[in-house]
Scaffold this active site. Sequence first.
Site, mmCIF file in Angstrom:
data_model
loop_
_atom_site.group_PDB
_atom_site.id
_atom_site.type_symbol
_atom_site.label_atom_id
_atom_site.label_comp_id
_atom_site.label_asym_id
_atom_site.label_seq_id
_atom_site.Cartn_x
_atom_site.Cartn_y
_atom_site.Cartn_z
ATOM 1 N N TYR A 200 0.876 -1.181 0.000
ATOM 2 C CA TYR A 200 0.000 0.000 0.000
ATOM 3 C C TYR A 200 0.909 1.225 0.000
ATOM 4 O O TYR A 200 1.673 1.410 0.949
ATOM 5 C CB TYR A 200 -0.875 0.033 1.252
ATOM 6 N N TYR A 384 -7.019 -5.238 10.173
ATOM 7 C CA TYR A 384 -6.845 -5.709 8.798
ATOM 8 C C TYR A 384 -7.207 -7.186 8.676
ATOM 9 O O TYR A 384 -7.845 -7.601 7.697
ATOM 10 C CB TYR A 384 -5.398 -5.468 8.329
HETATM 11 C C1 PHB Z 1 -7.342 -6.412 -4.646
HETATM 12 O O1 PHB Z 1 -8.204 -6.216 -5.497
HETATM 13 O O2 PHB Z 1 -6.444 -7.266 -4.801
HETATM 14 C C2 PHB Z 1 -7.354 -5.604 -3.409
HETATM 15 C C3 PHB Z 1 -8.217 -4.525 -3.322
HETATM 16 C C4 PHB Z 1 -8.205 -3.760 -2.162
HETATM 17 C C5 PHB Z 1 -7.353 -4.072 -1.129
HETATM 18 C C6 PHB Z 1 -6.507 -5.151 -1.218
HETATM 19 C C7 PHB Z 1 -6.509 -5.925 -2.375
HETATM 20 O O3 PHB Z 1 -7.320 -3.308 -0.001
#
Ligand code: PHB
Length: 389
Positions: A200, A384
């Site tokens: 992120y 998370y």
């Molecule tokens: C994903 O589409 O892989 C995805 C989307 C949002 C997130 C994590 C992964 O926070």
Amino acid sequence: MQTKVAIIGAGPAGLLLGRLLEKAGVDTVILERRSQDYVLGRIRAGVLEQGTVELLDKAGVGERLHADGLVHDGVEFCFDGDRHRFDFRALIGRTVTVYGQTEVTRDLMQAREASGATTIYEAENVSLHGFDGDRPSVRYVKDGVEHEIACDFITGCDGYHGVARASVPERAIRTFERVYPFGWLGILVDRPPVAEELIYAHHARGFALCSMRSHSRSRYYVQVPADEKVEEWSDDRFWDELRRRVDQETADHLVTGPSIEKSVAPLRSFVAEPLRFGRLFLAGDAAHIVPPTGAKGLNLAASDVGALAEALVEFYAERSAAGIDGYSARVLSRIWKAERFSWWMTSILHTFPETDAFSRRIQRAEFDYLRSSDAAARSLAENYTGLPL
Ligand code: PHB
Ligand code: RFL
């Protein structure tokens, strides 16, 4: 036609609810506006909380998920090029699993087909009746012919734009909403992911996310203005922008290729209260929306229907209304915590049009606090990986 529970919507919420009820001997009919292929063609969430994996196991659809899903012990945050890894397993002994929503949906559809339960795809003009009394029903049109299903309960699992929430009289429902001035432009590509875990990234040019679906398929996102046109983004433009927003090592290791899907998703926070209206219940995106930053949308849908299935099974098995009476308050408490976490992740990682020098320093301080405090990192980890219901 007659059934115990009429489920509107064959997304993950409706299909999982259907499966949990069928397993407990409660018969259901699912009505879906789109075709099966259309539902399977939507590229959405990718991260499953441990509790979601447990529910999918309970529903008897965990086999492929355990064979192909990637268990991740942590995630990385990257702030203006500085990277830090949060090790969830070390911090709190929990993990997440990367397994696409498309695959979850496919597994649930196959299990439903095998069980012989009824799903009506391309059901048009679905309408809800009598849920404020004892004899609710659902009407729909299929191939030009009108049909009616008499049922004990209706569940609205039909997403944010569905008909179920819209059927509730305005005076009986309250909604809370925040629309963000940006969206996520996402691409899917058949190339190995740049890293083993998700990254992120916060950058002055905007947020970016490096995610994946498997060892050979990657999913990447960049923050764009809410009204951005996907046609304005060639693959090359996307890769250039992504490289700018991540650290040098990540940029250097990125394996690029032609996109196989590219779309812009808007970001919104939304909650409806309550989630029960007589014999109608709302669950999943029909009840709430979170911005995708915390990876909570699909997981919240799963925990809603886990609770709803428990309540309905209790109603039939024990003739007790305690579970269905408590459903709304029980799930809303968890929903608001997930809303808070998703809003917070969104606020620290994105660039807002009004972001001034002060706000930028606050965002940086959030990152410095997270990487220097065990308590802060544990809080991130427990949110998370998913809070208990
Ligand atoms: C994903 O589409 O892989 C995805 C989307 C949002 C997130 C994590 C992964 O926070
Ligand atoms: P869904 O998946 O929207 O399914 C609802 C189903 O109901 C059908 N439907 C109707 N059927 C009959 N009659 C009607 N009148 C109907 N109206 C609608 C729809 O066709 C559909 O099949 O909701 P559900 O099951 O609650 O599942 C929720 C999740 O899908 C959702 O929370 C996540 O996918 C959110 N989300 C994401 N979450 C993440 O965690 N990570 C992501 O990357 C991510 N990307 C996304 C997303 C949601 C998106 N939408 C809804 C705009 C990307 C997009 C584009």
